[in-house]
Scaffold this motif. Structure first.
Motif, PDB file in Angstrom:
ATOM      1  N   ILE A  33     -53.475  -6.464 -31.334  1.00 51.78           N
ATOM      2  CA  ILE A  33     -54.024  -7.525 -30.482  1.00 51.78           C
ATOM      3  C   ILE A  33     -53.003  -7.970 -29.446  1.00 51.78           C
ATOM      4  CG2 ILE A  33     -54.877  -9.899 -30.462  1.00 51.78           C
ATOM      5  CD1 ILE A  33     -56.020  -9.413 -33.245  1.00 51.78           C
ATOM      6  N   PHE A  34     -51.737  -8.124 -29.846  1.00 50.44           N
ATOM      7  CA  PHE A  34     -50.716  -8.690 -28.974  1.00 50.44           C
ATOM      8  C   PHE A  34     -49.717  -7.621 -28.549  1.00 50.44           C
ATOM      9  CE2 PHE A  34     -52.121 -12.005 -31.899  1.00 50.44           C
ATOM     10  CZ  PHE A  34     -52.504 -13.003 -31.020  1.00 50.44           C
ATOM     11  N   SER A  35     -49.360  -7.631 -27.267  1.00 48.56           N
ATOM     12  CA  SER A  35     -48.336  -6.714 -26.771  1.00 48.56           C
ATOM     13  C   SER A  35     -47.483  -7.433 -25.738  1.00 48.56           C
ATOM     14  CB  SER A  35     -48.964  -5.465 -26.161  1.00 48.56           C
ATOM     15  OG  SER A  35     -49.798  -5.803 -25.058  1.00 48.56           O
ATOM     16  N   ALA A  36     -46.188  -7.234 -25.808  1.00 44.53           N
ATOM     17  CA  ALA A  36     -45.272  -7.841 -24.845  1.00 44.53           C
ATOM     18  C   ALA A  36     -45.440  -7.185 -23.488  1.00 44.53           C
ATOM     19  CB  ALA A  36     -43.836  -7.705 -25.329  1.00 44.53           C
ATOM     20  N   PHE A  64     -47.082 -12.204 -22.907  1.00 44.60           N
ATOM     21  CA  PHE A  64     -47.781 -11.334 -23.849  1.00 44.60           C
ATOM     22  C   PHE A  64     -49.217 -11.119 -23.376  1.00 44.60           C
ATOM     23  CE2 PHE A  64     -44.424 -13.424 -26.157  1.00 44.60           C
ATOM     24  CZ  PHE A  64     -43.885 -12.425 -26.949  1.00 44.60           C
ATOM     25  N   ASN A  65     -49.683  -9.895 -23.507  1.00 41.79           N
ATOM     26  CA  ASN A  65     -51.086  -9.588 -23.252  1.00 41.79           C
ATOM     27  C   ASN A  65     -51.852  -9.578 -24.567  1.00 41.79           C
ATOM     28  OD1 ASN A  65     -50.769  -9.220 -20.414  1.00 41.79           O
ATOM     29  ND2 ASN A  65     -49.910  -7.195 -20.795  1.00 41.79           N
ATOM     30  N   VAL A  66     -53.088 -10.040 -24.518  1.00 41.25           N
ATOM     31  CA  VAL A  66     -53.921 -10.157 -25.712  1.00 41.25           C
ATOM     32  C   VAL A  66     -55.201  -9.357 -25.507  1.00 41.25           C
ATOM     33  CG1 VAL A  66     -55.087 -11.732 -27.299  1.00 41.25           C
ATOM     34  CG2 VAL A  66     -53.071 -12.511 -26.034  1.00 41.25           C
ATOM     35  N   GLY A  67     -55.483  -8.486 -26.452  1.00 44.01           N
ATOM     36  CA  GLY A  67     -56.758  -7.790 -26.458  1.00 44.01           C
ATOM     37  C   GLY A  67     -56.812  -6.563 -25.567  1.00 44.01           C
ATOM     38  N   PRO A  68     -58.056  -6.155 -25.286  1.00 45.93           N
ATOM     39  CA  PRO A  68     -59.300  -6.896 -25.536  1.00 45.93           C
ATOM     40  C   PRO A  68     -59.665  -7.001 -27.021  1.00 45.93           C
ATOM     41  CG  PRO A  68     -59.770  -4.707 -24.684  1.00 45.93           C
ATOM     42  CD  PRO A  68     -58.300  -4.871 -24.599  1.00 45.93           C
ATOM     43  N   VAL A  69     -60.165  -8.182 -27.363  1.00 47.83           N
ATOM     44  CA  VAL A  69     -60.624  -8.494 -28.705  1.00 47.83           C
ATOM     45  C   VAL A  69     -62.141  -8.661 -28.664  1.00 47.83           C
ATOM     46  CG1 VAL A  69     -60.591 -10.245 -30.522  1.00 47.83           C
ATOM     47  CG2 VAL A  69     -58.468  -9.608 -29.377  1.00 47.83           C
ATOM     48  N   VAL A  70     -62.829  -8.138 -29.663  1.00 50.39           N
ATOM     49  CA  VAL A  70     -64.285  -8.285 -29.753  1.00 50.39           C
ATOM     50  C   VAL A  70     -64.626  -8.997 -31.062  1.00 50.39           C
ATOM     51  CG1 VAL A  70     -66.524  -7.136 -29.632  1.00 50.39           C
ATOM     52  CG2 VAL A  70     -64.538  -6.094 -28.516  1.00 50.39           C
ATOM     53  N   VAL A  71     -65.355 -10.099 -30.962  1.00 49.09           N
ATOM     54  CA  VAL A  71     -65.748 -10.881 -32.136  1.00 49.09           C
ATOM     55  C   VAL A  71     -67.271 -10.883 -32.228  1.00 49.09           C
ATOM     56  CG1 VAL A  71     -65.536 -13.076 -33.344  1.00 49.09           C
ATOM     57  CG2 VAL A  71     -63.761 -12.375 -31.723  1.00 49.09           C
ATOM     58  N   ASN A  72     -67.786 -10.540 -33.382  1.00 50.23           N
ATOM     59  CA  ASN A  72     -69.228 -10.581 -33.641  1.00 50.23           C
ATOM     60  C   ASN A  72     -69.502 -11.752 -34.580  1.00 50.23           C
ATOM     61  OD1 ASN A  72     -71.498  -8.750 -35.735  1.00 50.23           O
ATOM     62  ND2 ASN A  72     -72.017  -9.836 -33.876  1.00 50.23           N
TER      63      ASN A  72
END
Length: 218
Positions: free
Chosen positions: A15-18, A30-38
């Motif tokens: 999920i997280f990357s510097a 930090f970049n986040v995602g993409p995250v998908v939530v159902n």
């Protein structure tokens, strides 16, 4: 809070990357995602027909962390697209960009703007959940330059909002309420960026405007 929720990816290292290109000795990015939530549209719904895709950026003060071991926000950007599984279509029903702006005139420090994320985000729903329904974009064409003043809705505050909007209702159990309180407590581990804007840190304004302060414990 709900056993039917699915969260992809579910590994923090994915999920997280510097972002070393944007980071400086003073600011860690930090970049986040993409995250998908159902998850369900409402806390009392049994079907989980809502898919939320988020792609975000988080910025933190390096010196504050070195001195206190606490995370202090230095800015953020949050892109969110909501999709509903309809009977015959995958409907893009809400898209919003949450931002932090100290540079442009007449921009609220924390603000939201409507935006269509149908094309960039729908493929993530298809990839993670195998939905092959035709895409219907209900957000395209909406007025996009209305900047609504908001709380500081970074990625972690967005998680609080998703839980509040879609998992809680008036008959939520004591266990669900306790879980929501736990999320609030975890989110309070981050200090917001309000002090960077003099008009927010002066007078009676609180020193943090992150979304965690907009919800009472249950």
């Amino acid at each position: 809070m709900n056993s039917g929720i699915q969260f992809h990816p579910n590994d923090g290292y994915e999920i997280f990357s510097a972002d070393y290109a944007l980071s400086t000795p003073e600011i860690a990015v930090f970049n986040v995602g993409p995250v998908v939530v159902n998850l369900p549209e409402r806390g009392n719904h049994s079907r989980s027909d809502l898919f939320v895709v988020a792609e975000c950026r988080l910025c933190f003060h390096v010196s504050v962390f070195n001195e206190t071991k606490k995370l202090a926000s230095a800015g953020f950007s949050t892109h969110v697209g909501y999709f509903r599984r309809g009977g015959t279509q995958l409907q893009h029903v809400y898209g919003v960009h949450y931002d932090f702006d100290l540079e442009h005139p007449a921009h609220p420090v924390f603000h939201a703007q409507m935006k269509s994320f149908a094309q960039p985000f729908a493929p993530h729903v298809v990839e993670k959940f195998g939905l092959t329904l035709p895409l219907e974009d209900r957000v395209e064409g909406m007025l996009s330059n209305v900047r609504l003043p908001i709380a500081e809705l970074d990625f972690f505050s967005l998680v609080v909002q998703l839980a509040a909007d879609h998992l809680m209702w008036e008959d939520s159990s004591s266990e669900e309420r306790a879980a929501f309180n736990d999320i609030l407590s975890l989110d309070r581990g981050i200090l917001g960026a309000s002090k960077l804007a003099s008009q927010l840190s002066a007078g009676a304004a609180v020193p943090c405007h992150r979304a965690t302060h907009w919800y009472e414990r249950l």
